[in-house]
Structures are given as structure tokens and as C-alpha cells.
Design an enzyme around this catalytic site. Structure first.
Site, short mmCIF file in Angstrom:
data_model
loop_
_atom_site.label_atom_id
_atom_site.label_comp_id
_atom_site.label_asym_id
_atom_site.label_seq_id
_atom_site.Cartn_x
_atom_site.Cartn_y
_atom_site.Cartn_z
CG HIS A 17 7.16 25.61 -3.46
ND1 HIS A 17 8.62 24.75 -3.74
CD2 HIS A 17 7.12 24.76 -2.36
CE1 HIS A 17 8.68 23.71 -2.72
NE2 HIS A 17 7.70 23.62 -2.35
CE LYS A 41 13.78 18.33 5.47
NZ LYS A 41 12.47 19.13 4.44
NE ARG A 90 3.49 18.26 -2.01
CZ ARG A 90 4.14 18.41 -1.78
NH1 ARG A 90 5.05 18.36 -1.97
NH2 ARG A 90 4.92 18.28 -0.36
CB SER A 128 11.98 20.35 -3.52
OG SER A 128 10.94 21.14 -3.33
#
Ligand code: ADP
Length: 163
Positions: A17, A41, A90, A128
């Protein structure tokens, strides 16, 4: 002034990040890092904790501000008078979701642009979710996250919040 929103969950913030934030800060005059408040979440860190981590690691980047936002990204962008969003990409697995989001946001507001920055190779496998999994299993993540996050993860582990 060229401004962009850089939204995400940041639960927790990783060096991946930080790399994207730094690079975006060189392209835009001002970057607003936006922590999404998402009730559906289940998060490890509270919104406040994530903001504190982001503020700490961005302290030396003068054109970055950290906020949190509920609801639609598009509405947060409008509130800040921003029409560009930066996202990191990514592997190919990120692409489908990001493509769908970018298309939907453009459909909702035709002036909205999404700018993608490819992950630096050394962070292309850092997420994460993976960080939390490694900590859960007792591994060392200190090379993948900023020191403030490594310390916070350690505290969560010791207090039993990560099992
Ligand atoms: P979200 O829950 O919205 O996917 P994340 O906190 O996981 O938010 O990520 C925020 C942004 O940072 C996303 O655009 C994501 O693709 C990007 N990102 C996350 N990890 C990396 C990394 N290692 N390298 C580059 N970009 C990353």
C-alpha cells in the site's frame, strides 16, 4: 490541482500500500487516502486504528491526507471534488474485480476515471489477508508491513485478538 482518491480497506496497511501511495503522490498534486467503512467486512483493526497507522506511515509525504468514508466511493469522491481514483494492481486475479469496479463507477458517473498502478515486483504477493494469516500462524511479517503495523499486529496477537 490534480487530486486523486486512493481507497481501500487497509486492514492492515502493508508496504505494498505504502509503495502505491508514494508513487501516486508523485503523479498527483494531492492524494486522499480513503479508508472504506464497510460493515459487512469483519475487520481486525478499527477504522480509527487504520487511520492512525496510515497517518503515521504517510507523515513524511507532504501531499497525502487520510480520511474515512461510508457508502459509495463515488459519493466520497464528489464530496472532495475529486474525479480520479488510484488503485493498485497486483496479479491477474486483481484485474477482474478492478475492471468491474472501474466500469461500474464510470457508468454511474462518466467523468470518473480510475488510474491503475502496477504493483512493484517486491510487493506483488503482499496482501492484508495474507499478512493476517501469517500472523495467525505465528510467522514474522516485519518485512512486509511498516513498523507501526508490525507492533500493532504483535499486540493483537498477544491480547488474543488474532487466534
Ligand atoms: P480493497 O479492500 O478495496 O481491495 P485493500 O486495502 O486490499 O482494499 O487495497 C487497497 C488498494 O491497494 C487496492 O487498489 C489494492 O489493489 C492495492 N494494493 C493492496 N496491496 C497491494 C500491493 N501489495 N501492491 C500494490 N497494490 C496493492
Amino acid at each position: 490541482m490534480r487530486m486523486a482518491l486512493l481507497p481501500g480497506s487497509f486492514d492492515p496497511v502493508t508496504n505494498g500500500h505504502l509503495d502505491i501511495i508514494r508513487r501516486a503522490g508523485k503523479i498527483f498534486d494531492r492524494i486522499i487516502v480513503a479508508v472504506a467503512i464497510n460493515d459487512s467486512k469483519s475487520a481486525l483493526f478499527s477504522i480509527e486504528e487504520r487511520k492512525v497507522h496510515l497517518e503515521e506511515i504517510c507523515r513524511d509525504i507532504s501531499n497525502v491526507e487520510v480520511i474515512s468514508f461510508p457508502g459509495l466511493l463515488l459519493h466520497a469522491a464528489r464530496d472532495f471534488g475529486v474525479t480520479a481514483v488510484v488503485r493498485g494492481l497486483r496479479a491477474i486475479s486483481d484485474f477482474e474485480y478492478e475492471f468491474q469496479m472501474a466500469m461500474m463507477n464510470r457508468e454511474l458517473d462518466s467523468s470518473f476515471e480510475t488510474v491503475f498502478l502496477m504493483s512493484s515486483p517486491e510487493y506483488s504477493f503482499v496482501s492484508s489477508r495474507m499478512i493476517k494469516q501469517i500472523v495467525r500462524l505465528g510467522g514474522d511479517v516485519s518485512t512486509f508491513v511498516p513498523p507501526v503495523v508490525a507492533k500493532a499486529l504483535d499486540e493483537k496477537k498477544k491480547s488474543g485478538e488474532i487466534e
